[in-house]
Design a protein around this motif. Structure first.
Motif, PDB file in Angstrom:
ATOM      1  N   VAL A   1      34.172  49.046  33.658  1.00 60.45           N
ATOM      2  CA  VAL A   1      33.587  48.037  34.553  1.00 60.45           C
ATOM      3  C   VAL A   1      34.674  47.300  35.326  1.00 60.45           C
ATOM      4  CG1 VAL A   1      32.331  45.845  34.620  1.00 60.45           C
ATOM      5  CG2 VAL A   1      31.478  47.725  33.206  1.00 60.45           C
ATOM      6  N   VAL A   2      35.700  46.850  34.630  1.00 55.91           N
ATOM      7  CA  VAL A   2      36.730  46.022  35.268  1.00 55.91           C
ATOM      8  C   VAL A   2      37.719  46.859  36.068  1.00 55.91           C
ATOM      9  CG1 VAL A   2      38.591  44.360  34.864  1.00 55.91           C
ATOM     10  CG2 VAL A   2      36.492  44.234  33.509  1.00 55.91           C
ATOM     11  N   ARG A   3      38.299  47.865  35.428  1.00 56.03           N
ATOM     12  CA  ARG A   3      39.341  48.676  36.079  1.00 56.03           C
ATOM     13  C   ARG A   3      38.759  49.857  36.853  1.00 56.03           C
ATOM     14  NH1 ARG A   3      44.650  48.784  36.949  1.00 56.03           N
ATOM     15  NH2 ARG A   3      44.950  50.749  35.863  1.00 56.03           N
ATOM     16  N   GLY A   4      37.891  50.628  36.184  1.00 55.48           N
ATOM     17  CA  GLY A   4      37.350  51.832  36.815  1.00 55.48           C
ATOM     18  C   GLY A   4      36.583  51.551  38.092  1.00 55.48           C
ATOM     19  N   SER A   5      35.776  50.493  38.087  1.00 53.18           N
ATOM     20  CA  SER A   5      34.997  50.140  39.276  1.00 53.18           C
ATOM     21  C   SER A   5      35.884  49.768  40.449  1.00 53.18           C
ATOM     22  CB  SER A   5      34.058  48.960  38.967  1.00 53.18           C
ATOM     23  OG  SER A   5      33.160  49.284  37.941  1.00 53.18           O
ATOM     24  N   GLY A   6      37.083  49.303  40.146  1.00 55.69           N
ATOM     25  CA  GLY A   6      37.973  48.848  41.210  1.00 55.69           C
ATOM     26  C   GLY A   6      38.397  49.955  42.148  1.00 55.69           C
ATOM     27  N   PHE A   7      38.439  51.189  41.669  1.00 56.11           N
ATOM     28  CA  PHE A   7      38.908  52.286  42.510  1.00 56.11           C
ATOM     29  C   PHE A   7      37.930  52.611  43.643  1.00 56.11           C
ATOM     30  CE2 PHE A   7      41.552  52.654  38.807  1.00 56.11           C
ATOM     31  CZ  PHE A   7      42.773  53.067  39.319  1.00 56.11           C
ATOM     32  N   PRO A   8      36.641  52.831  43.386  1.00 61.69           N
ATOM     33  CA  PRO A   8      35.720  53.059  44.513  1.00 61.69           C
ATOM     34  C   PRO A   8      35.601  51.855  45.440  1.00 61.69           C
ATOM     35  CG  PRO A   8      34.507  52.906  42.436  1.00 61.69           C
ATOM     36  CD  PRO A   8      35.957  53.017  42.091  1.00 61.69           C
ATOM     37  N   VAL A   9      35.660  50.650  44.870  1.00 61.83           N
ATOM     38  CA  VAL A   9      35.600  49.450  45.716  1.00 61.83           C
ATOM     39  C   VAL A   9      36.816  49.393  46.637  1.00 61.83           C
ATOM     40  CG1 VAL A   9      35.638  46.920  45.721  1.00 61.83           C
ATOM     41  CG2 VAL A   9      34.220  48.139  44.059  1.00 61.83           C
TER      42      VAL A   9
ATOM     43  N   LEU B   1      42.259  40.896  42.142  1.00 62.77           N
ATOM     44  CA  LEU B   1      42.143  40.087  40.928  1.00 62.77           C
ATOM     45  C   LEU B   1      40.783  39.401  40.846  1.00 62.77           C
ATOM     46  CD1 LEU B   1      45.703  38.482  40.806  1.00 62.77           C
ATOM     47  CD2 LEU B   1      44.804  40.313  39.360  1.00 62.77           C
ATOM     48  N   ILE B   2      40.276  38.947  41.999  1.00 62.74           N
ATOM     49  CA  ILE B   2      38.940  38.338  42.014  1.00 62.74           C
ATOM     50  C   ILE B   2      37.905  39.357  41.551  1.00 62.74           C
ATOM     51  CG2 ILE B   2      37.116  37.446  43.519  1.00 62.74           C
ATOM     52  CD1 ILE B   2      39.350  36.164  45.219  1.00 62.74           C
ATOM     53  N   GLY B   3      38.050  40.591  42.033  1.00 66.26           N
ATOM     54  CA  GLY B   3      37.137  41.650  41.623  1.00 66.26           C
ATOM     55  C   GLY B   3      37.190  41.899  40.122  1.00 66.26           C
ATOM     56  N   TYR B   4      38.395  41.894  39.563  1.00 67.77           N
ATOM     57  CA  TYR B   4      38.536  42.075  38.115  1.00 67.77           C
ATOM     58  C   TYR B   4      37.784  40.986  37.356  1.00 67.77           C
ATOM     59  CZ  TYR B   4      42.310  45.574  38.531  1.00 67.77           C
ATOM     60  OH  TYR B   4      43.039  46.704  38.778  1.00 67.77           O
ATOM     61  N   PHE B   5      38.001  39.735  37.772  1.00 67.25           N
ATOM     62  CA  PHE B   5      37.381  38.619  37.061  1.00 67.25           C
ATOM     63  C   PHE B   5      35.860  38.633  37.197  1.00 67.25           C
ATOM     64  CE2 PHE B   5      41.662  36.508  37.396  1.00 67.25           C
ATOM     65  CZ  PHE B   5      41.854  36.375  36.031  1.00 67.25           C
ATOM     66  N   GLU B   6      35.354  38.918  38.401  1.00 69.72           N
ATOM     67  CA  GLU B   6      33.909  38.875  38.583  1.00 69.72           C
ATOM     68  C   GLU B   6      33.218  40.007  37.811  1.00 69.72           C
ATOM     69  OE1 GLU B   6      33.464  39.041  42.805  1.00 69.72           O
ATOM     70  OE2 GLU B   6      33.380  41.233  42.900  1.00 69.72           O
ATOM     71  N   ARG B   7      33.856  41.190  37.741  1.00 67.84           N
ATOM     72  CA  ARG B   7      33.241  42.285  36.988  1.00 67.84           C
ATOM     73  C   ARG B   7      33.352  42.046  35.484  1.00 67.84           C
ATOM     74  NH1 ARG B   7      35.618  45.091  41.309  1.00 67.84           N
ATOM     75  NH2 ARG B   7      37.455  45.684  40.084  1.00 67.84           N
ATOM     76  N   ALA B   8      34.436  41.389  35.061  1.00 64.00           N
ATOM     77  CA  ALA B   8      34.564  41.030  33.643  1.00 64.00           C
ATOM     78  C   ALA B   8      33.454  40.061  33.239  1.00 64.00           C
ATOM     79  CB  ALA B   8      35.933  40.418  33.379  1.00 64.00           C
TER      80      ALA B   8
END
Length: 228
Positions: free
Chosen positions: A127-135, A159-166
């Motif tokens: 969710v946190v790391r893997g999702s970041g690649f397509p985004v 980093l905002i993306g990491y926190f919001e998905r976490a």
């Protein structure tokens, strides 16, 4: 079969998004680096599955993972489709492996301990790391095609993306997915001034909706796997 497949996929997630440093990701064209990457995946699958006598698992994972990554090198263009195809190929191979193990009574079920913890850690990682690649792929394409350039903290959006998905994953795990609505509202308020510019507003909206959608889907899938 479902638990075995879930553990194998969890090992793959950790291998690709935790135990793959930039050195490996950027140098997989070198045979030794590619073999190291495949060996890490094989070791993780063997350790997490906890079936110490089953040599077929690490051997299959190492060969299959190396073969897929080697084939991927023939199509060097970085794109969302390439990322999805690569991950789908790896997961398909792991599903086939799980089916083979159960079908031939090599492993009738998951023999180890800590199943829920394994799935939860891997789910959080996806969710946190893997999702970041397509985004990142979609956001980068929008920036290039529309000649957009926003000033901000380096890697601030990442980093905002990491926190919001976490936080989204946390809301699902504690049983309060409605908290995602408050998260979306808070982000809208903080981005209010930026939303006055149409291109910037659309860029932020697309990135946010994509990030939220993938995080919600993977969080739901993680909860399903944890309940097996």
């Amino acid at each position: 079969m479902e638990k075995i497949a879930a553990v194998l996929i969890a090992a793959h997630v950790l291998g690709d998004f935790v135990f793959q440093p930039d050195f490996i990701a950027q140098n997989k064209r070198q045979p030794l680096v590619l073999l190291l990457h495949a060996a890490i995946h094989a070791l993780l699958a063997w350790l997490l599955l906890q079936s110490w006598h089953c040599w077929r698992v690490p051997v299959f994972v190492m060969i299959a993972h190396a073969a897929i990554d080697l084939l991927k090198q023939r199509y060097p263009q970085e794109s969302l489709n390439a990322f999805i195809a690569d991950q789908a190929a790896h997961i398909l191979c792991l599903l086939i492996l799980a089916w083979y193990l159960v079908r031939n009574s090599i492993l009738p079920g998951f023999p180890g301990t800590g199943y829920q913890a394994i799935i939860e850690v891997a789910g959080f990682t996806s969710v946190v790391r893997g999702s970041g690649f397509p985004v990142a792929y979609v956001s980068g394409k929008l920036l290039r095609e529309n000649d957009l350039n926003f000033d901000g903290i380096p890697n601030g959006g990442k980093l905002i993306g990491y926190f919001e998905r976490a936080l989204i994953f946390l809301f699902f795990v504690i049983g309060h997915p409605e908290g995602i609505g408050f998260l979306a509202a808070a982000k809208s308020i903080l981005r209010f001034e930026e939303a006055k510019e149409q291109k910037q507003a659309e860029y932020i909206l697309i990135g946010t909706l994509l990030s939220f959608s993938i995080a919600i889907a993977l969080s739901s899938l993680t909860l399903y796997a944890m309940r097996l």
